[in-house]
Design a protein around this motif. Structure first.
Motif, PDB file in Angstrom:
ATOM      1  N   TRP A 259      -5.972  -6.966  -0.947  1.00  0.00           N
ATOM      2  CA  TRP A 259      -7.273  -7.341  -0.396  1.00  0.00           C
ATOM      3  C   TRP A 259      -7.295  -7.286   1.122  1.00  0.00           C
ATOM      4  CZ3 TRP A 259     -10.355  -7.303  -4.389  1.00  0.00           C
ATOM      5  CH2 TRP A 259      -9.817  -7.603  -5.640  1.00  0.00           C
TER       6      TRP A 259
ATOM      7  N   GLY B 284      -4.738 -12.553  -4.606  1.00  0.00           N
ATOM      8  CA  GLY B 284      -6.028 -12.668  -3.954  1.00  0.00           C
ATOM      9  C   GLY B 284      -7.114 -13.201  -4.853  1.00  0.00           C
TER      10      GLY B 284
ATOM     11  N   THR C 270     -10.945 -13.371   0.072  1.00  0.00           N
ATOM     12  CA  THR C 270     -10.500 -12.065  -0.407  1.00  0.00           C
ATOM     13  C   THR C 270     -11.696 -11.247  -0.883  1.00  0.00           C
ATOM     14  OG1 THR C 270     -10.017 -13.115  -2.548  1.00  0.00           O
ATOM     15  CG2 THR C 270      -8.173 -12.802  -1.021  1.00  0.00           C
TER      16      THR C 270
ATOM     17  N   THR D  57      -3.761 -17.798   2.732  1.00  0.00           N
ATOM     18  CA  THR D  57      -3.635 -16.940   1.561  1.00  0.00           C
ATOM     19  C   THR D  57      -2.277 -17.138   0.890  1.00  0.00           C
ATOM     20  OG1 THR D  57      -2.886 -15.176   3.031  1.00  0.00           O
ATOM     21  CG2 THR D  57      -5.211 -15.189   2.430  1.00  0.00           C
TER      22      THR D  57
END
Length: 480
Positions: free
Chosen positions: A254, A439, A448, A461
């Protein structure tokens, strides 16, 4: 090999180790009761620095002081090995020996010529920093340290390449980067045994997990603000001397659909742009294949008016749809490659004129249909909307197997192609970390698939494996 106390013997040894190179020079002078000799490559040193900060202080000395107390050069080290002296010479240092001493002084007098910090060339900036990385690794680190004013920013140097000795710098934030990922990178870079490194492509290919995957597993960027954002997420950056690019790792699928400009506009616009890129990714991969499948196997699935339009455009076309698609996509790639390799003004002219001329001629000569020209043009525009050059190139190549599968099995072939791609993405790792499905985690999906409001981006993340997952602790202006 140890240093000989004789100046003449040392000079001869260094000259032999440099294979009598013409730019190897030496200079002898006397000061007091001492005799000095400088060894240097005149193509690598700053002569004014040597004259002002090395020779002049030595000639003006009146006391028997240590050399470090005399010369006014910041970088000064000692060695008793000729091999260290040769390595210092090719790096631009000046080697000084005192007659009768079995010791060499390595003085930092290298010439510093570099281009100025300029605008990014390959990554256009809409809003944000207009600085771009350059070929000097120290200047790049300076740019990043000015952006990340914290002692947590760690820089580690490595020399890669038996002959090139390319300087590689690893950057990360000590309080955020995962220790296991750092150790894994150090293990992989220590296993690199190669003559020279054409950075950053060599390093990227030598440390990535899957060698035969079309999808990029490491991100390359020339924007320091983008490097800063990833470092702040707990990722690592790799800078190499001689390259204006930085490698980011680990990254997910992503990340290649994101742009720093997404965070310079409102979250609704940022989400719309990001979602548009995801749609463009799907279109660039499958649109030519979908056209081939529908025209070849399932034209009845199309509305009657569209089917009539397609039939009229293909009535006098000699080539089957699959050859039309492949021919036009290959032609597009040839045009793109030609415009990249030519000089900028000529390349733009060739791209526009060549596209118009070829598109008109192939339609008028009934080689391809007008609809195929539209499909290929829309596919190209969709692939160019992807911010990452590596991912955009992978998407354009993936369209060819999709076309072949669609020409063989119809729409079922497209479904099988997507199944294979998604399975491959799900199994792909980058530095041992999941590449695709991280993601889609419920805590990070807002950064994302979409670009959520800043206040909702509370966690970093998942693929970063950061020590501190918490990114924001403010809600409605009050501390939690």
């Amino acid at each position: 090999m140890k240093v000989d106390p004789s100046l003449d013997v040392t000079e001869k040894s260094l000259q032999n180790m440099l294979f009598s190179s013409s730019d190897f020079k030496s200079s002898t002078f006397q000061s007091g009761n001492r005799s000095y000799r400088l060894f240097y490559l005149d193509t690598m040193i700053e002569l004014a620095v040597v004259q002002e900060h090395v020779i002049r202080p030595l000639l003006q000395q009146t006391e028997d002081l240590n050399l470090r107390e005399i010369v006014s050069v910041l970088e000064c080290s000692e060695t008793e090995l000729l091999s260290d002296a040769v390595n210092a010479l090719v790096q631009g240092k000046t080697v000084l020996q005192i007659d009768g001493k079995m010791k060499l002084y390595l003085l930092g007098t290298e010439v510093k010529k570099e281009r100025s910090v300029n605008l990014p060339v390959n990554e256009r900036v809409l809003r944000g920093s207009n600085e771009a990385l350059i070929e000097n690794v120290h200047t790049n680190i300076n740019l990043l340290r000015k952006m990340i004013v914290t002692p947590d920013l760690v820089v580690k140097y490595y020399l890669v390449g038996r002959r090139s000795n390319t300087k590689v710098a690893l950057l990360y934030l000590q309080e955020l980067a995962n220790e296991e990922v750092i150790q894994e990178f150090e293990r992989r870079i220590s296993l690199i045994d190669i003559d020279y490194v054409e950075a950053p492509g060599f390093i990227q290919e030598l440390i990535e997990d899957r060698k035969f995957s079309l999808f990029p597993q490491l991100m390359i960027t020339e924007r320091p603000d983008r490097v800063r954002s990833y470092l702040m997420n707990g990722k690592m950056g790799i800078l190499t001397n001689g390259s204006p690019d930085c490698i980011i790792l680990p990254v997910s699928f992503w990340a290649f659909l994101q742009s720093p400009d997404d965070y310079q506009v409102g979250w609704l616009l940022g989400s719309a742009f990001r979602f548009l890129r995801i749609i463009s990714f799907v279109v660039a991969i499958s649109l030519p294949g979908a056209y081939v499948a529908l025209v070849t196997f399932d034209p009845r699935m199309l509305p009657f008016e569209i089917a009539l339009t397609l039939q009229s455009s293909m009535q006098y076309v000699a080539m089957p749809p699959v050859l039309e698609a492949i021919f036009m996509l290959v032609t597009l790639e040839v045009l793109r490659e030609a415009t990249v390799r030519l000089a900028s003004p000529i390349g733009q002219t060739i791209g526009v004129v060549g596209g118009i001329v070829i598109g008109t001629v192939v339609v008028q000569s009934n080689l391809v249909s007008t609809m195929m020209v539209i499909i290929v043009a829309f596919t190209a525009v969709a692939s160019f909307s992807i911010p990452s050059y590596e991912m955009s190139s992978a998407v354009r190549l993936l369209s060819f197997p999709f076309i072949l599968m669609a020409a063989t099995f119809g729409l079922i072939g497209l479904e099988l192609s997507y199944l294979i791609v998604f399975t491959h993405l799900a199994r792909l790792n980058t530095m041992g970390i999941p590449y695709f499905y991280s993601g889609l985690n419920k805590n990070t999906i807002m950064d994302t698939l979409f670009r959520g409001p800043i206040r909702s981006l509370k966690e970093r993340t998942k693929e970063s494996l950061s020590k501190d997952n918490s990114r924001i602790r403010i809600r409605r202006g009050k501390h939690e």
